[in-house]
Design an enzyme around this catalytic site. Structure first.
Site, PDB file in Angstrom:
ATOM      1  N   ASP A  58       0.840  -1.195   0.000  1.00  0.00           N
ATOM      2  CA  ASP A  58       0.000   0.000   0.000  1.00  0.00           C
ATOM      3  C   ASP A  58       0.876   1.246   0.000  1.00  0.00           C
ATOM      4  O   ASP A  58       1.721   1.422   0.881  1.00  0.00           O
ATOM      5  CB  ASP A  58      -0.901  -0.018   1.243  1.00  0.00           C
ATOM      6  N   TYR A  63       2.724   9.827   0.217  1.00  0.00           N
ATOM      7  CA  TYR A  63       3.743   9.183   1.053  1.00  0.00           C
ATOM      8  C   TYR A  63       5.162   9.366   0.522  1.00  0.00           C
ATOM      9  O   TYR A  63       6.124   9.229   1.282  1.00  0.00           O
ATOM     10  CB  TYR A  63       3.475   7.678   1.178  1.00  0.00           C
ATOM     11  N   LYS A  93      -3.051   5.889  -3.999  1.00  0.00           N
ATOM     12  CA  LYS A  93      -4.166   6.770  -3.640  1.00  0.00           C
ATOM     13  C   LYS A  93      -4.068   8.127  -4.324  1.00  0.00           C
ATOM     14  O   LYS A  93      -2.971   8.642  -4.558  1.00  0.00           O
ATOM     15  CB  LYS A  93      -4.206   6.968  -2.114  1.00  0.00           C
TER      16      LYS A  93
END
Length: 328
Positions: A58, A63, A93
């Site tokens: 993920d 990030y 995402k």
């Protein structure tokens, strides 16, 4: 990383996502690190995770770990840890500043470029709010928040799946009400809703709603996200969980993860420590007793990630209650 001896990879149970038919490993490896570490540290940890048997990874635009994850995948194939990228399940995402109908597809293309991949397995809307385009920062400035055009953004997400650039689509940090709003017009319903979920924030109402609508709940912060700016040691220091762990000869982390697995959700763990990475995988060959489950059910509930950073007098959510639609 020593690749001279490769044990047979652990088989992690999988779930068939309703809107795509794709299988998703129910235990995944998170790459959000707070405070941030260098890309080489992240890459090395991901390679170690693949060696140990993790297959679901993920990441997110925010990030800064898409690139080291992509590099780790290339190296894992080249040294023979995996035969091909198809053995992995990769989630990324959409950040708030790209959460505008016309910007979703370009954002996904950038993530794919960073990851050096032709497709994602799952693409999520990171938070149910938009912000001014072109600004990638956290926290978002108060004056930069904008209401999301959910219909336009979700239609663009659906286009991403139809184009084959992601195999499934979903959301993150969505309440029952916000999910219901999406379901009211979605042609392809969300496959996943990724939220904070652990024994101290069990999300019973959201779990029931998602189960009834064929949406898989994925837990971030299953151990309380200790060490992050919003996390806490309350989960790992919970006396009820410590008592169960001691009696079973397990760690508190293993009790938390096994509990999540038994609730029918998927779980994201994040540790770059090899022993903890290995320990977090050792949850599939034992179970909690009915009494132990009842003890966990009775733990007082408190949300850790309240989302204060997404509250703004200029944006759509002026209170925490509005962000979560009362689910606090």
């Amino acid at each position: 990383m020593d690749t001279s001896f490769q044990a047979s990879p652990l088989i992690i149970p999988e779930y068939i996502l309703s809107s795509s038919g794709r299988t998703m490993p129910l235990l995944g490896f998170g790459t959000a690190v707070s405070p941030p570490v260098g890309p080489q540290v992240t890459k090395a940890a991901i390679l170690e995770a693949i060696e140990l048997g993790y297959r679901h990874f993920d990441t997110a635009c925010l990030y800064g770990t898409e690139q080291p994850l992509g590099e780790a995948i290339v190296e894992a194939v080249s040294v023979g840890l995996i035969k091909s990228r198809e053995e992995l399940f990769i989630t990324s995402k959409l950040w708030c500043s790209d959460a505008h109908g016309e910007l979703v597809l370009p954002a996904l293309h950038r993530s794919l470029e960073n990851l050096m991949l032709e497709y994602l397995d799952l693409y999520l809307i990171h938070w149910p709010v938009s912000s001014k385009h072109g600004i990638y920062e956290f926290p978002i400035k108060q004056e930069d928040f904008l209401a999301m055009d959910f219909k336009a953004v979700w239609k663009a997400m659906e286009d991403c799946q139809r184009l084959g650039l992601t195999k499934s689509i979903g959301v993150s940090n969505f309440s029952c009400k916000k999910l219901a709003d999406i379901l009211a017009f979605a042609e392809i319903p969300p496959a996943v809703n990724q939220v904070e979920l652990n024994p101290l924030w069990q999300q019973k109402k959201l779990r029931e709603f998602c189960k009834a609508n064929g949406i898989l709940l994925t837990a971030y912060a299953p151990l309380g996200a200790q060490g992050t700016i919003w996390g806490s040691n309350r989960v790992l220091e919970c006396e009820v969980l410590k008592k169960i762990a001691k009696e079973k000869g397990k760690t508190v982390a293993q009790i938390c993860l096994r509990w999540g697995f038994e609730q029918g959700i998927s779980i994201l763990v994040k540790s770059f420590n090899r022993e903890r990475m290995k320990s977090n995988l050792e949850i599939f060959n034992w179970s909690l007793s009915p009494d132990e489950v009842r003890m966990i059910d009775d733990i007082p509930q408190t949300r850790l990630c309240c989302g204060e950073c997404y509250i703004s007098e200029y944006g759509p959510f002026k209170t925490i209650d509005e962000l979560w639609d009362g689910e606090i």
